[in-house]
Design an enzyme around this catalytic site. Structure first.
Site, PDB file in Angstrom:
ATOM      1  N   HIS A  34      24.749  55.617  28.149  1.00 56.80           N
ATOM      2  CA  HIS A  34      23.864  54.579  28.690  1.00 56.80           C
ATOM      3  C   HIS A  34      23.641  54.874  30.168  1.00 56.80           C
ATOM      4  CE1 HIS A  34      27.593  53.042  30.289  1.00 56.80           C
ATOM      5  NE2 HIS A  34      28.099  52.932  29.059  1.00 56.80           N
ATOM      6  N   GLU A  35      22.933  53.961  30.838  1.00 57.84           N
ATOM      7  CA  GLU A  35      22.595  54.190  32.254  1.00 57.84           C
ATOM      8  C   GLU A  35      23.829  54.345  33.145  1.00 57.84           C
ATOM      9  OE1 GLU A  35      19.752  54.622  34.245  1.00 57.84           O
ATOM     10  OE2 GLU A  35      18.938  55.166  32.302  1.00 57.84           O
ATOM     11  N   HIS A  37      26.642  55.972  32.399  1.00 57.41           N
ATOM     12  CA  HIS A  37      26.981  57.404  32.328  1.00 57.41           C
ATOM     13  C   HIS A  37      25.955  58.231  33.111  1.00 57.41           C
ATOM     14  CE1 HIS A  37      28.654  55.988  28.299  1.00 57.41           C
ATOM     15  NE2 HIS A  37      29.705  56.553  28.839  1.00 57.41           N
ATOM     16  N   GLN A 153      41.538  52.848  35.052  1.00 58.30           N
ATOM     17  CA  GLN A 153      41.458  54.288  34.722  1.00 58.30           C
ATOM     18  C   GLN A 153      41.245  55.095  36.002  1.00 58.30           C
ATOM     19  OE1 GLN A 153      39.338  55.762  31.158  1.00 58.30           O
ATOM     20  NE2 GLN A 153      37.748  56.389  32.570  1.00 58.30           N
ATOM     21  N   ARG A 187      30.545  50.175  23.936  1.00 56.54           N
ATOM     22  CA  ARG A 187      31.033  49.182  22.967  1.00 56.54           C
ATOM     23  C   ARG A 187      30.122  47.957  22.861  1.00 56.54           C
ATOM     24  NH1 ARG A 187      36.361  51.065  24.752  1.00 56.54           N
ATOM     25  NH2 ARG A 187      37.491  51.841  22.935  1.00 56.54           N
TER      26      ARG A 187
HETATM   27  P1  AMP Z   1      33.292  56.426  28.618  1.00 54.46           P
HETATM   28  O1  AMP Z   1      32.271  57.204  27.861  1.00 54.46           O
HETATM   29  O2  AMP Z   1      33.311  54.971  28.311  1.00 54.46           O
HETATM   30  O3  AMP Z   1      34.667  57.066  28.563  1.00 54.46           O
HETATM   31  O4  AMP Z   1      32.858  56.502  30.154  1.00 54.46           O
HETATM   32  C1  AMP Z   1      32.672  57.735  30.799  1.00 54.46           C
HETATM   33  C2  AMP Z   1      32.549  57.488  32.270  1.00 54.46           C
HETATM   34  O5  AMP Z   1      31.438  56.625  32.524  1.00 54.46           O
HETATM   35  C3  AMP Z   1      33.786  56.804  32.861  1.00 54.46           C
HETATM   36  O6  AMP Z   1      34.068  57.340  34.138  1.00 54.46           O
HETATM   37  C4  AMP Z   1      33.338  55.367  32.955  1.00 54.46           C
HETATM   38  O7  AMP Z   1      34.027  54.618  33.941  1.00 54.46           O
HETATM   39  C5  AMP Z   1      31.877  55.527  33.315  1.00 54.46           C
HETATM   40  N1  AMP Z   1      31.141  54.307  32.979  1.00 54.46           N
HETATM   41  C6  AMP Z   1      31.164  53.630  31.805  1.00 54.46           C
HETATM   42  N2  AMP Z   1      30.406  52.521  31.877  1.00 54.46           N
HETATM   43  C7  AMP Z   1      29.880  52.489  33.129  1.00 54.46           C
HETATM   44  C8  AMP Z   1      29.012  51.581  33.820  1.00 54.46           C
HETATM   45  N3  AMP Z   1      28.525  50.479  33.255  1.00 54.46           N
HETATM   46  N4  AMP Z   1      28.684  51.884  35.101  1.00 54.46           N
HETATM   47  C9  AMP Z   1      29.170  52.996  35.711  1.00 54.46           C
HETATM   48  N5  AMP Z   1      29.992  53.886  35.109  1.00 54.46           N
HETATM   49  C10 AMP Z   1      30.347  53.640  33.834  1.00 54.46           C
END
Ligand code: AMP
Length: 285
Positions: A34-35, A37, A153, A187
């Site tokens: 999503h945005e 990432h 994290q 999610r």
């Molecule tokens: P994930 O795929 O959930 O493991 O996230 C991958 C990376 O994207 C991690 O560093 C997350 O903290 C970051 N991330 C996830 N959601 C967001 C968001 N809404 N805004 C900024 N970064 C995000």
């Protein structure tokens, strides 16, 4: 964009970039992009010669009763989004590439991993730290991009990088939100329409807390109780936690003092889907 499914192929490409002294930015993800990432990819694109992203739903960071199987996936869409943002390399391994048979080593994470999300997810951060350490060793980035959305994290990884002298800089990037304030998360797609509507109360509770602090509230447990009350509006949600903690140690703050950086953090279950959100507040003098 080059796609690598195995670590030997990835290592070969990385060693070429390294011998040409290229600056590498790295964005690890679990996909269903999503945005949030993509904001990390854009930041990496701005300040590096090479942008590497990984896509791996890391089984080590899911507990036995958690949502590994139902975690949303859409590889072809993710691949296209990464390509459009100018990603140079996508590393998307199978489980056996990162964890072959007889794999048995794990990063032991400390007190930062035992609070907040660590209480309901006791093995989660060791799983995150282990996969990120492996990925850092493979990609050898100059800069690692991670999102403040997963604040704990961030802290666990920053501590690991400091403690183990890993030669990488960390950029902690701001939370990207939907129009109504809900923090973007892969999610969110698992929520029912009603749960999605109620999920907005997480960011609202945090915004109210931030405002209360700015208006002079200094009592940690009062702030925490108001947050809990605000979260009751999400009637189909089940509170995991609402806490006011020190942004370095993640330990509860009893009295907020001028200059403190505190984190208001919440986690709420909607059916089996657990959402988290937070806001970092600098206490004014
Ligand atoms: P994930 O795929 O959930 O493991 O996230 C991958 C990376 O994207 C991690 O560093 C997350 O903290 C970051 N991330 C996830 N959601 C967001 C968001 N809404 N805004 C900024 N970064 C995000």
């Amino acid at each position: 964009m080059l796609l690598f499914k195995t670590s030997p192929a990835l290592k070969k490409a990385i060693s070429q970039y390294k011998s040409n002294k290229k600056k590498i930015g790295f964005v690890p993800t679990m996909g269903f992009l999503h945005e949030g990432h993509l904001s990390l990819i854009r930041a990496a694109r701005k300040e590096n010669d090479v942008v590497v992203s990984s896509l791996f739903v890391n089984p080590l960071q899911f507990g036995p009763k958690e949502d590994l199987k139902r975690y949303p996936r859409n590889f072809s869409r993710d691949k296209e989004l990464l390509r459009l943002e100018g990603t140079d390399i996508l590393y998307a391994p199978e489980r056996a590439d990162l964890y072959p048979e007889h794999f048995q080593t794990s990063v032991a994470v400390g007190p930062l991993s035992k609070v907040l999300c660590g209480l309901s997810r006791p093995t989660h951060f060791a799983g995150v730290a282990t996969v990120v350490l492996k990925l850092l060793n493979l990609v050898q980035p100059n800069i690692l991009y991670i999102g403040q959305k997963d604040f704990q994290q961030c802290r666990v990884l920053e501590q690991m990088i400091t403690d183990l002298d890993l030669p990488v800089l960390v950029r902690r990037m701001p939370i990207i939100r939907e129009k109504d304030g809900l923090a973007m998360s892969s999610r969110n797609s698992l929520l029912s329409p009603r749960e999605r509507q109620e999920a907005v109360y997480l960011s609202r509770a945090l915004a109210e807390t931030e405002k209360a602090i700015q208006l002079g509230s200094r009592n940690g447990s009062q702030l925490k109780n108001s947050m809990k009350k605000a979260l009751q509006k999400a009637v189909s949600g089940r509170l995991d936690y609402a806490e006011i903690v020190d942004s370095k140690t993640l330990l509860p703050v009893v009295t907020l003092k001028p200059g403190d950086r505190v984190l208001a953090a919440v986690a709420v279950y909607f059916s089996k889907t657990r959402l988290i959100d937070n806001v970092l507040v600098k206490v004014k003098s």
